[in-house]
Design an enzyme around this catalytic site. Structure first.
Site, mmCIF file in Angstrom:
data_model
loop_
_atom_site.group_PDB
_atom_site.id
_atom_site.type_symbol
_atom_site.label_atom_id
_atom_site.label_comp_id
_atom_site.label_asym_id
_atom_site.label_seq_id
_atom_site.Cartn_x
_atom_site.Cartn_y
_atom_site.Cartn_z
ATOM 1 N N CYS A 34 15.968 40.336 66.112
ATOM 2 C CA CYS A 34 16.175 40.935 67.437
ATOM 3 C C CYS A 34 16.547 42.412 67.377
ATOM 4 O O CYS A 34 15.941 43.244 68.057
ATOM 5 C CB CYS A 34 17.181 40.123 68.251
ATOM 6 S SG CYS A 34 18.877 40.119 67.621
ATOM 7 N N HIS A 85 22.852 38.695 70.159
ATOM 8 C CA HIS A 85 21.408 38.805 70.368
ATOM 9 C C HIS A 85 21.153 39.971 71.312
ATOM 10 O O HIS A 85 21.929 40.208 72.240
ATOM 11 C CB HIS A 85 20.859 37.498 70.962
ATOM 12 C CG HIS A 85 19.367 37.469 71.054
ATOM 13 N ND1 HIS A 85 18.551 37.478 69.946
ATOM 14 C CD2 HIS A 85 18.534 37.467 72.131
ATOM 15 C CE1 HIS A 85 17.283 37.447 70.337
ATOM 16 N NE2 HIS A 85 17.246 37.452 71.666
ATOM 17 N N HIS A 97 11.961 40.126 73.377
ATOM 18 C CA HIS A 97 12.929 39.953 72.290
ATOM 19 C C HIS A 97 12.299 39.188 71.143
ATOM 20 O O HIS A 97 11.176 38.697 71.251
ATOM 21 C CB HIS A 97 14.188 39.260 72.793
ATOM 22 C CG HIS A 97 13.987 37.841 73.229
ATOM 23 N ND1 HIS A 97 14.924 36.863 72.991
ATOM 24 C CD2 HIS A 97 12.976 37.217 73.888
ATOM 25 C CE1 HIS A 97 14.502 35.707 73.499
ATOM 26 N NE2 HIS A 97 13.330 35.897 74.041
#
Length: 127
Positions: A34, A85, A97
């Site tokens: 990510c 994240h 993402h």
């Protein structure tokens, strides 16, 4: 609220990587995690981001969730309480993402039950 041209370019470029495989520690188009994705896409626009989610959560300025625009970073708590994240907002209620499950880079809706309940905040890097 229209995003600045560079922020829109970040969002458009992130979409170009949809389908790229997930790779833990990955930070190039052969595979992204990510924060590797966010760092790489911003770097392509001449903006240097730190490498980790926690470090990225500390840059830019805090953005109210109702003011999120294309190119803003979205942060989620997927393990534990802190930011674990990161994603790039597209400005239309969706984001790009590189999640670790179910494949590689993709677009998802912020309204999805999993992501909406884990959203911690947003940061504006280009404002």
């Amino acid at each position: 609220l229209s995003a600045p041209p560079v922020a829109r370019a970040v969002a458009r470029r992130a979409i170009d990587y949809v389908g790229t495989p997930y790779r833990l520690g990955g930070n190039d188009p052969s595979g992204f995690d990510c924060s590797g994705l966010t760092r790489y896409v911003f770097n392509e626009q001449g903006i240097t981001l730190p490498r980790t989610v926690a470090e990225q959560f500390g840059v830019g300025r805090k953005v109210d969730l109702d003011e999120v625009r294309a190119g803003d970073l979205l942060f989620f708590a997927t393990s534990g309480r802190g930011a674990s994240h990161v994603a790039i907002a597209l400005g239309d209620g969706s984001f790009v993402h590189a999640p670790s499950s179910r494949g590689g880079v993709r677009v998802e809706a912020l309204s999805g039950r999993y992501w909406s309940t884990r959203l911690l905040g947003a940061r504006g890097i280009i404002r």
